[in-house]
Design a protein around this motif. Structure first.
Motif, short mmCIF file in Angstrom:
data_model
loop_
_atom_site.label_atom_id
_atom_site.label_comp_id
_atom_site.label_asym_id
_atom_site.label_seq_id
_atom_site.Cartn_x
_atom_site.Cartn_y
_atom_site.Cartn_z
N GLN A 1 0.86 -1.18 0.00
CA GLN A 1 0.00 0.00 0.00
C GLN A 1 0.89 1.23 0.00
OE1 GLN A 1 -3.49 -0.15 2.54
NE2 GLN A 1 -3.02 -2.26 3.00
N ASP A 2 1.63 1.37 -1.06
CA ASP A 2 2.59 2.46 -1.16
C ASP A 2 2.00 3.59 -1.96
OD1 ASP A 2 5.39 0.21 -1.60
OD2 ASP A 2 4.58 1.12 0.21
N ALA A 3 2.40 4.80 -1.61
CA ALA A 3 1.98 5.96 -2.38
C ALA A 3 2.63 5.92 -3.76
CB ALA A 3 2.38 7.24 -1.65
N PRO A 4 2.00 6.48 -4.76
CA PRO A 4 2.61 6.52 -6.09
C PRO A 4 3.87 7.38 -6.10
CG PRO A 4 0.64 7.90 -6.01
CD PRO A 4 0.69 7.14 -4.72
N ARG A 5 4.66 7.22 -7.15
CA ARG A 5 5.94 7.92 -7.25
C ARG A 5 5.76 9.28 -7.92
NH1 ARG A 5 9.67 5.39 -3.98
NH2 ARG A 5 9.21 3.15 -4.03
N ALA A 6 6.58 10.20 -7.48
CA ALA A 6 6.57 11.53 -8.10
C ALA A 6 7.02 11.44 -9.55
CB ALA A 6 7.49 12.47 -7.33
N ILE A 7 6.60 12.41 -10.35
CA ILE A 7 6.99 12.50 -11.75
C ILE A 7 8.09 13.55 -11.90
CG2 ILE A 7 6.19 12.96 -14.09
CD1 ILE A 7 4.92 10.49 -12.88
N GLU A 8 9.21 13.18 -12.46
CA GLU A 8 10.26 14.16 -12.79
C GLU A 8 9.90 14.77 -14.14
OE1 GLU A 8 14.05 12.28 -12.94
OE2 GLU A 8 13.83 11.27 -11.00
N ALA B 1 19.00 17.76 -8.52
CA ALA B 1 17.67 17.86 -7.92
C ALA B 1 16.67 18.13 -9.03
CB ALA B 1 17.64 18.98 -6.88
N MET B 2 15.70 17.25 -9.17
CA MET B 2 14.74 17.35 -10.26
C MET B 2 13.49 18.12 -9.82
SD MET B 2 16.39 15.84 -12.57
CE MET B 2 15.18 15.73 -13.88
N ALA B 3 12.89 18.81 -10.79
CA ALA B 3 11.57 19.40 -10.56
C ALA B 3 10.55 18.27 -10.65
CB ALA B 3 11.28 20.48 -11.59
N ILE B 4 9.74 18.11 -9.62
CA ILE B 4 8.79 17.01 -9.58
C ILE B 4 7.37 17.52 -9.35
CG2 ILE B 4 10.46 15.31 -8.77
CD1 ILE B 4 9.35 15.64 -5.94
N TRP B 5 6.42 16.72 -9.81
CA TRP B 5 4.99 16.97 -9.54
C TRP B 5 4.28 15.65 -9.70
CZ3 TRP B 5 3.01 20.42 -6.69
CH2 TRP B 5 1.62 20.69 -6.69
N VAL B 6 2.96 15.68 -9.63
CA VAL B 6 2.19 14.44 -9.69
C VAL B 6 1.83 14.05 -11.12
CG1 VAL B 6 1.28 14.85 -7.41
CG2 VAL B 6 -0.04 15.58 -9.38
N ASN B 7 2.10 14.93 -12.08
CA ASN B 7 1.93 14.57 -13.49
C ASN B 7 2.93 15.34 -14.32
OD1 ASN B 7 0.77 17.15 -13.90
ND2 ASN B 7 -1.23 16.35 -13.35
N THR C 1 1.65 16.22 -1.32
CA THR C 1 2.67 16.06 -0.28
C THR C 1 3.70 15.05 -0.77
OG1 THR C 1 1.09 16.57 1.48
CG2 THR C 1 3.11 15.41 2.11
N PHE C 2 4.93 15.50 -0.99
CA PHE C 2 6.03 14.66 -1.46
C PHE C 2 6.88 14.24 -0.27
CE2 PHE C 2 4.74 17.40 -4.91
CZ PHE C 2 4.62 16.52 -5.95
N THR C 3 7.22 12.96 -0.22
CA THR C 3 7.89 12.41 0.96
C THR C 3 9.06 11.55 0.57
OG1 THR C 3 5.82 12.43 2.22
CG2 THR C 3 7.55 10.98 3.02
N GLN D 1 1.44 23.60 -2.62
CA GLN D 1 0.20 24.13 -3.19
C GLN D 1 0.54 24.99 -4.40
OE1 GLN D 1 -2.52 25.81 -0.04
NE2 GLN D 1 -0.72 25.49 1.22
N ASN D 2 -0.27 24.86 -5.43
CA ASN D 2 -0.12 25.68 -6.63
C ASN D 2 -1.24 26.72 -6.65
OD1 ASN D 2 0.57 26.59 -9.22
ND2 ASN D 2 -0.85 25.17 -10.18
N THR D 3 -0.88 27.98 -6.89
CA THR D 3 -1.90 29.03 -6.90
C THR D 3 -2.32 29.43 -8.30
OG1 THR D 3 -0.20 30.77 -6.80
CG2 THR D 3 -1.07 29.93 -4.71
N VAL D 4 -1.44 29.22 -9.28
CA VAL D 4 -1.79 29.58 -10.65
C VAL D 4 -0.74 29.01 -11.60
CG1 VAL D 4 -0.52 31.76 -10.69
CG2 VAL D 4 -2.51 31.49 -12.18
N GLY D 5 -1.14 28.67 -12.83
CA GLY D 5 -0.18 28.26 -13.87
C GLY D 5 0.55 26.99 -13.54
N ALA D 6 1.87 26.99 -13.79
CA ALA D 6 2.71 25.81 -13.59
C ALA D 6 2.84 25.48 -12.11
CB ALA D 6 4.08 26.05 -14.21
N ALA D 7 3.35 24.25 -11.85
CA ALA D 7 3.58 23.81 -10.48
C ALA D 7 4.79 22.92 -10.45
CB ALA D 7 2.36 23.07 -9.94
N GLY D 8 5.39 22.78 -9.28
CA GLY D 8 6.53 21.89 -9.14
C GLY D 8 7.34 22.27 -7.93
N VAL D 9 8.22 21.35 -7.53
CA VAL D 9 9.13 21.61 -6.42
C VAL D 9 10.45 20.92 -6.71
CG1 VAL D 9 8.31 19.62 -5.09
CG2 VAL D 9 9.38 21.54 -3.90
#
Length: 1653
Positions: free
Chosen positions: A1198-1205, A1229-1235, A1249-1251, A1316-1324
């Motif tokens: 029951q693992d969380a899915p992996r981040a997308i680089e 260090a890669m820019a990651i998000w859920v898609n 939430t990335f862990t 949290q993304n407020t507008v446009g692109a997202a990533g960390v």
């Protein structure tokens, strides 16, 4: 400017409401982008041209009037009661001077327009003022710049102003920043409005868009509403990091209570970059006001009506909340005309006919521009004709203008000039309803407005220019041939003035222009002739076998209708309704004065007969409750609305049905639109030829018709234009893309085929007329076990919904479906009395027509099904099996390889090419997906297989092979060799060609290919030993299977006979293969194994010759799911314990030709674990596979899915802080998000939430966290909140709060970033390094896991303590539920006594586990029902808990929590009265509470009993076109077109959006592809997370280039939601979700989907 109307002096004939807008809307000149010629030129050129000009005079003590010479750009602000004229950028500075009036050019004597470069003499009363008391000697000193079309991106800074106390005045509040920002960027906000109205030519830079609060000291000037004082003060208060010069436009939101003093609600510069708004619903919170003021900046002026400024309510530039009018769209460069008519292109006294689409369907061809130069000196105005419809950006259009032809007039001197910037006074003069006419003697025009097609938003318009009056007008060609393409090259909004024409004589009978629509009287026919009626003739008509059928002629007094065919016959509409057919009897003769019928519009087609096949239902999965993550889709941007399809039919005056398609032999008619004309589909069936029509003989001067097309009708009398006739209809043929489904074969009577204890007269199954049916006649003795057949019929219920009984006998298994919804599964029925105890089956039938489907599987021997459906009392048979039932077949086919390139291009090199080692150009490079040319997974291995048949004698062959990277070669399952690469160096190919021995008969050649890095693929060809004959080559006919590339091998920990010794295992017992080993993932499983993981064991089996049946014997500790080629077969348990354990084995397996994978997914529930199995031939004599250490395994938990680089941090966040030797310096260090699409746009509705985990040995340590985030990140260590940071890449100042100091304890810690993304692109992007910065401990990449929660989800309401709310035998100290701190929560505070039963609420919290995965206990009390989910996976359902002791026997619930952050969700339904839930999660010993219900939990709401979607029809018929059909991109015929009501095939509401939802259950995280057709726009969500937006899909090939959509499905239950918007006409959506290879359908649209509106 937008006016306030509180001051009675300033009424100006306006409406009396206090803050009604009256703005001077200058617009974002996409055409007239004067920001380039006016602002850029007038700022930059002024710097050069005015460099020598001295600045304003220095201060002086002289008190007499002072004169100075100044130069700058002339600007206008439309304030009341008179406007304000300004000279800006004076002498190249930022200074502006206020002028007393509009300057008049000293040379020409003409007023100078805003936007021009002007020099003048200004008289000042003193040296401290910039207000000229008088001006003289004004001159334009720079040549005017031509307007040039261009797109424009608004980089806007909005300053929300409030006032602080001062000695001059008191403080005043202002608008809320968040509300202002939401108004622009929120769903259906101003950004969407601009994008829709401009057809994406004027858009907001959403990432740059900034709203800030500025508090300025109150001053007398500000309190008097001095807009310049407000602007200066606001800019002075901006933070230092806001670079004002980086923005293109500035908006100021005034403080509260200034509007009455200002006298306006919106004000802007014409031209310029600034606008001011009041903080209310008539100012900044009015989209019409905002668009008007911004467009003022681009030299667009106010709209007029009846000579009054602002009065045009059809446009934002007047007093409307809709898009600009046609002349404004033209001047902006946003839209172009269908045709531009002047004397050069508009013949005199000749009717011209057009099909005009609505403006929202632009940008091309959405208006008609008329330049009446035939008026000579009276030519002073241009006329614009446009159809306006309430859709897209015009959704708020007033009904006065909706669905009507809108007429505007505009000053022709300004409109025809490229240079003129003056107010052209665009004036609304009328909205003409369909089927009416208007004569404009002032323009010498006769306009006939025809039929409005509300399905396609088009209108038919016939225009004639005359000399004396409408009776001058004739038809030059057969009417009805409406133009949809320009008569001239595409018109440009910057075309020069048309050449003057000869002055035409004045009208013989002058009279005032007729401005109001005039209905055409029946007795006075009108020239609008759709179709034109042919006058009666005594001559005999010539027969034409290709003419459409004619209705029975009317009485002799009335002329018969013309057999005219539409100018461009089209295939039938995929969205037209299917009502009952018209009565075939001859039509009643018409009165001589009645309108005549026309054969032009086809009738509503007959509904499908009961034999028509409904879709084959999906095989049901084990039912689960829906996922708790209810989607909360955001409304889409109303991006460009759908244009008029080139395949859409011509509009019909009275009904939406489309014309009958032409005969396949007919040459294609000319297209309706200029883009990509297409002929009718060559496979469109022609309707049965009707009785030949009788066309009139042709005039000797008439053009001859094409021999294959119907004759063109004779035009009517030139002076008697016909009136508008109604349209009878004619039948339409079936869709050419919907081949008929075959009918079932009756091979026997049910009484004879299934004779037995349950079948016969007075027995359980008693209907002798019910026939035994199958797909072929031989099924009575033997039938295939490789296919399943779905038999379908329809039942129509009238009066009221009813209950029915289904009696059914089946050989062997039948799944029962009603309207696609799974009901039950039954087996056999004829063998024993006990077979029939689960029958008859109770069925609920709704009103209307339902489909009954039986999906039947044969397991051995004969096959067949017999059934009858009867009323609930058993007396009336509603349906029985016979040959009228239709069927479909599904089989187990391996997916096909993907050809992604030619081998010569993919593997070009020293060994590949003509006359080189690898020389077969036809051998294709193949892989399992199309993107492998650049990158492919290294986690899987793909086995590609083909067959070769050798006749005569065994032979030798040669295999040439290129592979990226490694290939194992097998013949008939026997390993031959392994090769690598081949294209890189000459030496790569020394081990090839490979010699192969092929026996007689059919052999399988298999290549198991592994990719080690980057691209992947294989190309091969097998040739005869002399190399001259190619026996096989790689292409898309090869099939493939996938297995884990480097999967570990199973551990043999015991013999099956010793591990599972018992009544079923041993020699001569049920499980008799001693060589089958007990296997698991580790050696200790004989005594104990983990219950947190499931292990999937896999092997491959190669079948040659022909597909075969096999038997699988299997013993498992504890549960095994069986799969063949990824298709689920069955689930079995245990097997060794009791004799009864084995009654469901051996399992019958159908194995196709080639290589198949057998997979066993095994779960352990307690204690030891293991599995032993063997697969043998159907006679049990030959073992094909047995469990041993050669089997591979994978583990899922029951693992969380992996981040997308999705990008490198250095490229995604390039800026002053990111890069080598900069603050953020880790390139890895890669820019990651859920898609993957987050680099450009991502959802703002969810937080991710990335862990990751970090292990510290030796001693606790300090670390530094560097972090860049788009937009906000909360940082946690081991679940403890550390800090919140924002951005980081934009300015140097962004990074002053980093790196973040982190204290890490000994052992394993979790680092979590909630973004949290407020507008446009997202990533960390982040990296954690040692305190000296030298050692990186962790960095963002795809190894990080993530969870998703609702970003701004509301918080639960604590309405009571659980002990007081649920007091009872189970709740309290020392009772089962004993945590007093767990609060009773709901979505509102009144739930303690009463709550809604219409909604379900899902409450969610997160739990972070460190160190290792753990077991936990969930105690839960609920009023009334709760579904429990962990990480979206369904766990269980519980009810109540506080009422009786027995309520709590199913609690506490055991929960497995993986390492990292997990989400716990409770979906709660209330059935009556009060509602609420209280819960706490504790460690397995019950001592430590990990989570408890309180107001920290968030919630979402969904409809508790959401209604089911309505099936409109098959997707193949509803959306027939180039992309929908067999072997086309959208090819699942069982996917139904659905909507919320049945009439959507022809017309549906545009006021609501419908969200359709289904659930998909997967055994492991997987990739899937979504194929989707939508009318008109669909947002796609998975588990509430926005994925993408798509439009249409059936119209053109190009519609489908963004599909299929790749979807990542996590383990467990997921929700797929489609939020669909209709922009006009019909509506519907059809979709199917399939496995990544496209071969297995996981879900398809049908009536089982639910919806919310």
């Amino acid at each position: 400017m937008a006016l306030a109307h509180g001051d009675p002096r300033w009424t100006f004939g306006l409406h009396p409401n206090l803050w009604q807008r009256r703005t001077f809307c200058a617009s974002g000149h996409s055409i007239a982008l004067l920001l380039i010629p006016l602002v850029a030129t007038s700022l930059m050129a002024l710097d050069a041209a005015l460099a020598e000009t001295p600045p304003p005079l220095p201060p002086s003590t002289v008190t007499s009037e002072i004169s100075i010479n100044i130069k700058g750009m002339l600007q206008y602000r439309p304030t009341r009661p008179i406007g304000k004229w300004m000279l800006t950028s004076v002498n190249g500075s930022s200074t502006s001077y206020t002028l007393p009036n509009q300057p008049v050019d000293a040379l020409s004597g003409q007023e100078i327009a805003a936007g021009r470069s002007v020099s003048l003499t200004c008289f000042l009363l003193n040296v401290l003022t910039t207000k000229c008391s008088n001006i003289t000697d004004a001159r334009m000193y720079l040549a005017a710049s031509a307007r040039t079309p261009a797109n424009f991106t608004l980089r806007m800074l909005v300053m929300v102003v409030s006032l602080s106390n001062s000695s001059e005045c008191e403080s005043q509040g202002g608008a809320k920043v968040t509300q202002v920002k939401d108004a622009f960027l929120g769903p259906d906000g101003y950004a969407d409005f601009f994008e829709s109205c401009s057809y994406k030519k004027m858009v907001f830079d959403r990432q740059k868009f900034t709203v800030v609060s500025t508090v300025v000291p109150c001053s007398e000037e500000i309190n008097k509403c001095n807009e310049d004082a407000i602007a200066r003060a606001a800019k002075l208060q901006l933070l230092a990091d806001i670079q004002v010069a980086s923005f293109s436009h500035y908006a100021y939101v005034l403080p509260d209570n200034l509007a009455p003093k200002c006298g306006w609600v919106g004000l802007a510069e014409i031209p310029g970059a600034q606008a001011w708004f009041t903080p209310d619903t008539e100012g900044i919170f009015s989209k019409g006001t905002v668009m008007q003021e911004i467009l003022h900046n681009f030299l667009i002026h106010h709209g007029w009506r009846n000579g009054v400024e602002y009065e045009d309510e059809s446009t934002c530039m007047g007093d409307g909340n809709s898009c600009p009018s046609a002349p404004e769209l033209w001047r902006l460069g946003w839209a172009t005309p269908l045709v531009q008519l002047n004397s050069s292109f508009f013949p005199l006294a000749t009717y011209m006919e057009f099909i005009l689409p609505a403006t929202y369907l632009g940008p091309t061809g959405v208006m008609i521009k008329i330049q009446p130069d035939w008026l000579g000196v009276l030519y002073t105005k241009n006329m614009y004709l446009a159809l306006r419809v309430k859709a897209a950006g015009d959704r708020d259009l007033l009904e006065e203008f909706n669905g009507k032809l809108n007429i505007h007039e505009i000053d022709r001197f300004i409109d025809n000039s490229l240079l003129a910037n003056d107010d052209p006074k665009s004036s609304f003069t009328g909205a003409i309803s369909p089927r009416t006419s208007i004569t404009r003697f002032d323009f010498k025009l006769h306009l006939l407005v025809g039929v409005f097609d509300n399905m396609k938003s088009t209108i038919i318009l016939t225009i004639c220019r005359f000399v004396t009056g409408p009776n001058d007008c004739n038809f030059a060609s057969p009417p009805g041939q409406a133009r949809t393409t320009p008569m001239q090259p595409p018109a440009s909004p910057f075309a020069p003035s048309p050449p003057p024409s000869e002055l035409l004589p004045p009208p013989l009978f002058p009279r005032p222009p007729s401005l109001s629509p005039q209905p055409i009287p029946a007795s006075s026919p009108s020239p609008l002739n759709l179709p034109i009626l042919i006058p009666p003739s005594s001559q005999s008509p010539l027969p034409s076998p290709l003419s459409p059928p004619r209705p029975t002629p009317p009485s002799p007094q009335s002329p018969p209708p013309s057999p005219l065919t539409p100018p461009r016959p089209r295939p039938p509409s995929p969205i037209s309704p299917s009502p009952s057919p018209p009565n075939p009897a001859s039509p009643k003769p018409l009165s001589p004065l009645s309108p005549l019928p026309s054969p032009l519009s086809p009738p509503r087609p007959t509904p499908p007969s009961p034999q028509s096949p409904p879709p084959s239902p999906l095989t049901p999965s084990r039912p689960r409750p829906p996922s708790p993550i209810s989607p909360s889709p955001s409304p889409p941007n109303p991006a460009s609305p759908k244009p008029l399809s080139p395949l859409s039919p011509l509009p019909s005056p009275l009904s939406p049905p489309r014309p009958t398609p032409p005969s396949p032999r007919s040459p294609p008619p000319s297209p309706l639109t200029p883009s990509r004309p297409r002929p009718p589909s060559p496979i469109s069936p022609s309707p049965s030829p009707p009785k030949p029509a009788s066309p009139r003989p042709l005039s000797p001067l008439s053009p001859l018709p094409s021999p294959l097309s119907p004759p063109r009708p004779t035009p009517p009398s030139p002076r008697s234009p016909p009136s508008f006739p109604p349209y009878p209809t004619r039948p339409r043929p079936p869709s050419p893309l919907s081949p008929p489904t075959p009918n079932a074969i009756e091979f026997s009577s049910s009484f004879s085929q299934f004779a037995g204890p349950n079948v016969g007269v007075n027995k359980s199954f008693s209907d002798q007329q019910a026939m035994a049916i199958w797909v072929n006649a031989g099924a009575a003795s033997s039938a295939s076990t490789l296919i399943a057949a779905t038999f379908t019929t329809t039942i129509t219920i009238t009066g009221q919904a009813t209950q029915a009984l289904l009696d059914l006998i089946v050989d062997d298994i039948a799944d029962v479906f009603i309207n696609g919804a799974y009901i039950t599964t039954v087996k056999w029925g004829w063998r024993y009395l006990g077979d029939y105890t689960d029958r008859p089956i109770k069925i609920s039938l709704p009103l209307g027509t339902s489909t009954l489907s039986l999906r039947v599987q044969n397991t051995v021997g004969a096959a067949g099904v017999a059934a009858y459906l009867s009323s609930s009392d058993g007396k009336t048979v509603l349906a029985r099996t016979n040959s009228a039932w239709t069927y479909t077949i599904d089989a187990q086919d391996a997916p096909r390889a993907i050809e992604f390139s030619s081998s010569f291009s993919q593997f070009a090199g020293p060994n590949v090419g003509v006359n080189k080692s690898f020389s077969d150009k036809q051998a294709m490079a193949i892989w399992v997906n199309a993107g492998a040319a650049s990158s492919a997974s290294t986690l899987i291995a793909a086995t590609f297989t083909t067959t070769i048949t050798i006749t005569g004698q065994a032979t030798q062959a040669l295999l040439d092979l290129i592979v990226d990277d490694i290939a194992d070669v097998f013949i008939n399952g026997a390993y031959i060799t392994t090769v690598k690469w081949g294209w890189r160096y000459l030496g790569d190919y020394t081990d090839r060609p490979i010699k192969i021995s092929l026996p007689l008969g059919t052999s399988t050649l298999s290549l198991r290919v592994q990719n080690t890095v980057g691209a992947a693929g294989v190309a091969a060809y097998l040739s005869s030993s002399d190399g001259k004959t190619v026996l096989a080559r790689t292409n898309s006919a090869w099939t493939y299977t996938i297995d884990a590339q480097d999967a570990p091998r199973a551990i043999e920990f015991s013999s099956s006979f010793s591990q599972f010794a018992g009544p079923n295992v041993g020699v001569n017992k049920s499980f008799s293969d001693k060589q089958a080993m007990a296997i698991w993932v580790n050696a200790g499983a004989a005594s104990s194994a983990s219950t947190l993981i499931a292990a999937t064991f896999t092997t491959t089996i190669t079948i040659t010759g022909q597909a075969t049946q096999a038997l699988l014997d299997l013993i498992v500790d504890d549960i095994a799911d069986v799969f063949i080629n990824g298709a689920y077969i069955t689930t079995v348990k245990w097997g060794w314990r009791y004799l009864g354990d084995y009654t469901d084995r051996p399992i019958k397996i159908s194995l196709p030709l080639g290589t198949s994978t057998l997979s066993l997914r095994v779960q352990n529930t307690v204690g030891a674990a293991g599995v032993a199995a063997y697969l043998s031939s159907s006679d049990g004599k030959t073992v094909l596979a047995r469990t041993n250490s050669a089997w591979t395994y994978t583990i899922d938990a029951q693992d969380a899915p992996r981040a997308i680089e999705f990008s490198s941090s250095f490229s995604q966040f390039a800026g002053p802080n990111v890069g080598v030797n900069k603050s953020f310096s880790d390139k890895q260090a890669m820019a990651i998000w859920v898609n993957a699409g987050a680099a450009s746009s991502a959802s703002t509705l969810i937080a991710a939430t990335f862990t990751t985990t970090i292990t510290i040995t030796g001693q606790a340590t300090q670390a530094l966290l560097d972090l860049i985030v788009d937009d906000i990140a909360d940082v946690f260590i081991n679940g403890a909140y550390i800090t919140t940071v924002k951005w980081g890449w934009r300015y140097l100042g962004d990074y002053t709060d980093r790196p973040i100091k982190i204290s890490l304890p000994l052992g394993t810690s979790t680092l979590s970033l909630r973004v949290q993304n407020t507008v446009g692109a997202a990533g960390v992007a982040a990296y954690l390094s040692s305190s000296d910065g030298k050692t990186v401990l962790a960095r963002t990449n795809s190894a990080w896991t993530y969870t998703i929660d609702a970003q701004d989800a509301p918080r639960a309401i604590e309405f009571s303590s659980s002990f007081s709310q649920f007091a009872g035998p189970n709740v309290g100290v020392n009772k089962p539920f004993r945590d007093q701190q767990a609060m009773a929560i709901w979505v509102n505070a009144g739930a303690a006594s009463s709550a809604s039963t219409l909604i379900a609420a899902t409450f969610t919290t997160t739990i972070t586990i460190t160190g290792q995965a753990t077991q936990a206990l969930l105690d839960l009390i609920v009023d009334d029902i709760a579904d429990v989910f962990i990480n979206g996976a369904y766990i269980t359902t519980v009810k109540w808990g506080w009422r009786y002791l027995g309520d709590y026997t199913d609690r506490p619930i055991k929960i497995s929590l993986p390492l990292g952050t997990s989400t716990l969700s409770l979906r709660v339904q209330n059935t009556v009265g009060a509602a609420g839930v209280a819960a706490y999660l504790s460690s397995s010993d019950g001592k430590t509470v990990l989570a408890r219900t309180n107001s920290g939990w968030t919630y979402t709401i969904d409809a508790q009993n959401a209604p089911c979607a309505i099936e409109l029809g098959s997707s193949f018929s509803q959306f027939a076109g180039p992309n929908v059909g067999v072997n086309k991109p959208f090819r699942d015929q069982q996917a139904m077109a659905i909507w919320v009501n049945a009439g959507a095939s022809s017309n549906a509401s545009t006021l609501t959006a419908a969200t359709f939802t289904t659930t998909i259950i997967t055994g492991q995280a997987t990739q899937a592809v979504l194929d989707l057709i939508v009318d008109d726009i669909a947002d796609v969500f998975i588990n509430g997370a926005y994925i993408t937006t798509v439009k249409w899909g059936w119209r053109y090939l190009g519609d489908y280039t963004d599909r299929p959509i790749k979807i990542s499905l996590p383990l467990g239950t997921s929700t797929l939601s489609l939020r669909v918007q209709n922009t006009g006409g019909a509506a519907g959506v059809a979709a199917y979700l399939s496995s990544s290879d496209g071969k297995t359908v996981l879900a398809r649209t049908n009536s089982a989907w639910t919806y919310t509106v």
